[in-house]
Structure formats: C-alpha cells, structure tokens
Design a protein around this motif. Sequence first.
Motif, PDB file in Angstrom:
ATOM      1  N   PRO A   7       2.715  -6.472   3.939  1.00  0.00           N
ATOM      2  CA  PRO A   7       3.526  -5.419   4.550  1.00  0.00           C
ATOM      3  C   PRO A   7       4.190  -5.889   5.835  1.00  0.00           C
ATOM      4  CG  PRO A   7       1.388  -4.570   3.903  1.00  0.00           C
ATOM      5  CD  PRO A   7       1.334  -6.059   3.731  1.00  0.00           C
ATOM      6  N   ASP A   8       5.384  -5.390   6.064  1.00  0.00           N
ATOM      7  CA  ASP A   8       6.158  -5.711   7.259  1.00  0.00           C
ATOM      8  C   ASP A   8       5.438  -5.189   8.495  1.00  0.00           C
ATOM      9  OD1 ASP A   8       8.149  -6.034   9.227  1.00  0.00           O
ATOM     10  OD2 ASP A   8       9.724  -5.739   7.738  1.00  0.00           O
ATOM     11  N   THR A   9       5.416  -5.974   9.552  1.00  0.00           N
ATOM     12  CA  THR A   9       4.727  -5.563  10.780  1.00  0.00           C
ATOM     13  C   THR A   9       5.676  -4.912  11.783  1.00  0.00           C
ATOM     14  OG1 THR A   9       4.992  -7.793  11.684  1.00  0.00           O
ATOM     15  CG2 THR A   9       2.890  -7.283  10.596  1.00  0.00           C
ATOM     16  N   LYS A  10       6.937  -4.689  11.390  1.00  0.00           N
ATOM     17  CA  LYS A  10       7.860  -4.039  12.340  1.00  0.00           C
ATOM     18  C   LYS A  10       7.431  -2.615  12.648  1.00  0.00           C
ATOM     19  CE  LYS A  10      11.311  -2.331   9.046  1.00  0.00           C
ATOM     20  NZ  LYS A  10      12.648  -2.513   8.540  1.00  0.00           N
ATOM     21  N   TRP A  11       6.623  -2.010  11.752  1.00  0.00           N
ATOM     22  CA  TRP A  11       6.147  -0.638  11.967  1.00  0.00           C
ATOM     23  C   TRP A  11       4.771  -0.620  12.628  1.00  0.00           C
ATOM     24  CZ3 TRP A  11       9.969   2.577  11.420  1.00  0.00           C
ATOM     25  CH2 TRP A  11      10.982   2.291  10.509  1.00  0.00           C
ATOM     26  N   GLU A  15      -3.719  -4.297  13.883  1.00  0.00           N
ATOM     27  CA  GLU A  15      -4.543  -3.502  14.789  1.00  0.00           C
ATOM     28  C   GLU A  15      -3.991  -2.084  14.944  1.00  0.00           C
ATOM     29  OE1 GLU A  15      -3.389  -6.597  15.544  1.00  0.00           O
ATOM     30  OE2 GLU A  15      -5.268  -7.698  15.325  1.00  0.00           O
ATOM     31  N   GLU A  16      -2.666  -1.971  15.027  1.00  0.00           N
ATOM     32  CA  GLU A  16      -2.048  -0.648  15.163  1.00  0.00           C
ATOM     33  C   GLU A  16      -2.233   0.188  13.895  1.00  0.00           C
ATOM     34  OE1 GLU A  16       1.562  -1.593  18.297  1.00  0.00           O
ATOM     35  OE2 GLU A  16       1.749  -2.311  16.223  1.00  0.00           O
ATOM     36  N   VAL A  17      -2.122  -0.462  12.738  1.00  0.00           N
ATOM     37  CA  VAL A  17      -2.335   0.239  11.467  1.00  0.00           C
ATOM     38  C   VAL A  17      -3.795   0.657  11.354  1.00  0.00           C
ATOM     39  CG1 VAL A  17      -2.286   0.019   8.946  1.00  0.00           C
ATOM     40  CG2 VAL A  17      -0.407  -0.896  10.308  1.00  0.00           C
ATOM     41  N   GLU A  18      -4.679  -0.192  11.822  1.00  0.00           N
ATOM     42  CA  GLU A  18      -6.106   0.134  11.830  1.00  0.00           C
ATOM     43  C   GLU A  18      -6.370   1.403  12.651  1.00  0.00           C
ATOM     44  OE1 GLU A  18     -10.207  -2.162  11.785  1.00  0.00           O
ATOM     45  OE2 GLU A  18      -8.444  -2.414  10.571  1.00  0.00           O
ATOM     46  N   ILE A  19      -5.738   1.511  13.795  1.00  0.00           N
ATOM     47  CA  ILE A  19      -5.900   2.696  14.651  1.00  0.00           C
ATOM     48  C   ILE A  19      -5.302   3.928  13.964  1.00  0.00           C
ATOM     49  CG2 ILE A  19      -5.157   3.758  16.836  1.00  0.00           C
ATOM     50  CD1 ILE A  19      -5.380   0.872  18.049  1.00  0.00           C
ATOM     51  N   LEU A  20      -4.099   3.778  13.395  1.00  0.00           N
ATOM     52  CA  LEU A  20      -3.475   4.889  12.664  1.00  0.00           C
ATOM     53  C   LEU A  20      -4.393   5.371  11.546  1.00  0.00           C
ATOM     54  CD1 LEU A  20       0.238   3.740  12.219  1.00  0.00           C
ATOM     55  CD2 LEU A  20      -0.580   5.643  13.605  1.00  0.00           C
ATOM     56  N   LEU A  39      -3.800  -4.805   2.637  1.00  0.00           N
ATOM     57  CA  LEU A  39      -2.785  -5.807   2.294  1.00  0.00           C
ATOM     58  C   LEU A  39      -2.483  -6.698   3.491  1.00  0.00           C
ATOM     59  CD1 LEU A  39      -0.315  -3.637   0.188  1.00  0.00           C
ATOM     60  CD2 LEU A  39      -1.761  -5.489  -0.681  1.00  0.00           C
ATOM     61  N   MET A  40      -2.410  -6.103   4.677  1.00  0.00           N
ATOM     62  CA  MET A  40      -2.168  -6.889   5.894  1.00  0.00           C
ATOM     63  C   MET A  40      -3.309  -7.867   6.152  1.00  0.00           C
ATOM     64  SD  MET A  40      -0.648  -4.204   8.640  1.00  0.00           S
ATOM     65  CE  MET A  40       1.116  -4.064   8.876  1.00  0.00           C
ATOM     66  N   LYS A  41      -4.484  -7.455   5.738  1.00  0.00           N
ATOM     67  CA  LYS A  41      -5.675  -8.289   5.935  1.00  0.00           C
ATOM     68  C   LYS A  41      -5.702  -9.478   4.961  1.00  0.00           C
ATOM     69  CE  LYS A  41     -10.475  -7.349   7.005  1.00  0.00           C
ATOM     70  NZ  LYS A  41     -11.517  -6.330   7.004  1.00  0.00           N
ATOM     71  N   GLY A  42      -4.802  -9.438   3.962  1.00  0.00           N
ATOM     72  CA  GLY A  42      -4.713 -10.554   3.028  1.00  0.00           C
ATOM     73  C   GLY A  42      -5.276 -10.278   1.648  1.00  0.00           C
ATOM     74  N   THR A  44      -5.407  -8.943  -2.164  1.00  0.00           N
ATOM     75  CA  THR A  44      -4.385  -8.891  -3.207  1.00  0.00           C
ATOM     76  C   THR A  44      -4.122  -7.445  -3.603  1.00  0.00           C
ATOM     77  OG1 THR A  44      -5.947  -9.001  -5.038  1.00  0.00           O
ATOM     78  CG2 THR A  44      -5.149 -11.111  -4.158  1.00  0.00           C
ATOM     79  N   ARG A  45      -2.984  -7.246  -4.223  1.00  0.00           N
ATOM     80  CA  ARG A  45      -2.620  -5.922  -4.704  1.00  0.00           C
ATOM     81  C   ARG A  45      -3.655  -5.412  -5.698  1.00  0.00           C
ATOM     82  NH1 ARG A  45       2.796  -5.830  -7.996  1.00  0.00           N
ATOM     83  NH2 ARG A  45       1.465  -7.196  -9.162  1.00  0.00           N
ATOM     84  N   LYS A  46      -4.131  -6.298  -6.554  1.00  0.00           N
ATOM     85  CA  LYS A  46      -5.141  -5.934  -7.553  1.00  0.00           C
ATOM     86  C   LYS A  46      -6.435  -5.495  -6.874  1.00  0.00           C
ATOM     87  CE  LYS A  46      -7.564  -7.601 -11.621  1.00  0.00           C
ATOM     88  NZ  LYS A  46      -7.770  -8.681 -12.561  1.00  0.00           N
ATOM     89  N   ASP A  47      -6.891  -6.246  -5.876  1.00  0.00           N
ATOM     90  CA  ASP A  47      -8.109  -5.901  -5.138  1.00  0.00           C
ATOM     91  C   ASP A  47      -7.982  -4.535  -4.462  1.00  0.00           C
ATOM     92  OD1 ASP A  47      -9.339  -8.271  -5.808  1.00  0.00           O
ATOM     93  OD2 ASP A  47      -8.962  -9.241  -3.868  1.00  0.00           O
ATOM     94  N   VAL A  48      -6.841  -4.325  -3.804  1.00  0.00           N
ATOM     95  CA  VAL A  48      -6.620  -3.073  -3.081  1.00  0.00           C
ATOM     96  C   VAL A  48      -6.606  -1.903  -4.062  1.00  0.00           C
ATOM     97  CG1 VAL A  48      -5.014  -1.785  -1.613  1.00  0.00           C
ATOM     98  CG2 VAL A  48      -5.425  -4.215  -1.174  1.00  0.00           C
ATOM     99  N   ALA A  49      -5.950  -2.092  -5.202  1.00  0.00           N
ATOM    100  CA  ALA A  49      -5.889  -1.035  -6.216  1.00  0.00           C
ATOM    101  C   ALA A  49      -7.293  -0.675  -6.700  1.00  0.00           C
ATOM    102  CB  ALA A  49      -5.014  -1.480  -7.386  1.00  0.00           C
ATOM    103  N   GLU A  50      -8.133  -1.678  -6.924  1.00  0.00           N
ATOM    104  CA  GLU A  50      -9.512  -1.429  -7.367  1.00  0.00           C
ATOM    105  C   GLU A  50     -10.339  -0.743  -6.285  1.00  0.00           C
ATOM    106  OE1 GLU A  50     -11.148  -5.121  -8.779  1.00  0.00           O
ATOM    107  OE2 GLU A  50      -9.772  -5.189 -10.480  1.00  0.00           O
ATOM    108  N   ILE A  51     -10.182  -1.168  -5.058  1.00  0.00           N
ATOM    109  CA  ILE A  51     -10.938  -0.586  -3.944  1.00  0.00           C
ATOM    110  C   ILE A  51     -10.583   0.891  -3.773  1.00  0.00           C
ATOM    111  CG2 ILE A  51     -11.175  -0.581  -1.411  1.00  0.00           C
ATOM    112  CD1 ILE A  51     -10.831  -3.697  -1.605  1.00  0.00           C
ATOM    113  N   ILE A  52      -9.294   1.196  -3.810  1.00  0.00           N
ATOM    114  CA  ILE A  52      -8.841   2.557  -3.554  1.00  0.00           C
ATOM    115  C   ILE A  52      -8.906   3.425  -4.804  1.00  0.00           C
ATOM    116  CG2 ILE A  52      -6.821   3.917  -2.841  1.00  0.00           C
ATOM    117  CD1 ILE A  52      -6.241   1.735  -0.834  1.00  0.00           C
ATOM    118  N   GLY A  53      -8.795   2.797  -5.966  1.00  0.00           N
ATOM    119  CA  GLY A  53      -8.867   3.549  -7.212  1.00  0.00           C
ATOM    120  C   GLY A  53      -7.525   4.090  -7.679  1.00  0.00           C
ATOM    121  N   VAL A  54      -6.471   3.306  -7.442  1.00  0.00           N
ATOM    122  CA  VAL A  54      -5.134   3.665  -7.903  1.00  0.00           C
ATOM    123  C   VAL A  54      -4.544   2.479  -8.657  1.00  0.00           C
ATOM    124  CG1 VAL A  54      -4.732   5.308  -6.014  1.00  0.00           C
ATOM    125  CG2 VAL A  54      -4.008   2.936  -5.756  1.00  0.00           C
TER     126      VAL A  54
END
Length: 122
Positions: A7-11, A15-20, A39-42, A44-54
């Motif tokens: 993900p782009d860090t311009k937003w 650390e800021e996303v972690e606080i949000l 995703l910012m932490k590195g 994979t999309r597959k891992d994140v999908a499994e963790i979140i359940g989407v």
Amino acid sequence: MPNPKRPDTKWGSFEEVEILHRKEKDGKLKERLNAIRLLMKGRTRKDVAEIIGVSESAITRWRRRWDEFGREGLKSRHRGRASKVTPEMRAEIEDIFDIRETINGRKITAIAIRGHLKKNTD
C-alpha cells in the motif's frame, strides 16, 4: 503467485496506520485498516485474506482504494434501500424527540414510537 505492491504510504506510514487501526471504532473500517497494516508489514495478499477471512480480491480492492483515497476510500459505501419513512412521519418523529422524556406519561421506546406513529399518521 506474485505479491501485489505494498500500500502507498502517502496516506500514512505503517505506524500511522497502526494508530488509525487501534483507534477505529467502526468494525468494517477497522478490518480494512488491519488489512492495509498487514500488507504494509510485508504479508502476502493470500495471508492477509486468510487472517481476516475475506477473499484475495477484497484485499486487492481495499489496497487500491487505500492507494487512491486513503482512509476515506476504505469506508463502507451505504447501499441501503430508500426510507419508508414519509416526510409526515419524519416530522412526527422530530416532534416526539422534542418531547424526549415521555409519551402519555411513559418512557419513549421503539414500541411506543411505533404505536404513536400508527395511531397518528394513518
């Protein structure tokens, strides 16, 4: 499977996303911020999908919306149906809430409001 770009860090930085993410109260937005954070932490999309359940496509969609609009892009888009409350009902509801405390000496409840509306708007 190739990992999509991070993900782009311009937003916001990781650390800021972690606080949000930590401060967010809306469940869906919190979930989406968590996906961006992972995703910012590195992860994979597959891992994140499994963790979140989407689905992986949901993760990709959220990352694209983050890149384009930031936190605002992750908010749910309301897709509900049109209200069945007529302008007359809405005016009556506003009058009821102006009274705030009681209707006919009783506490305001959803059942009391429904009964009042049925009796006075039919």
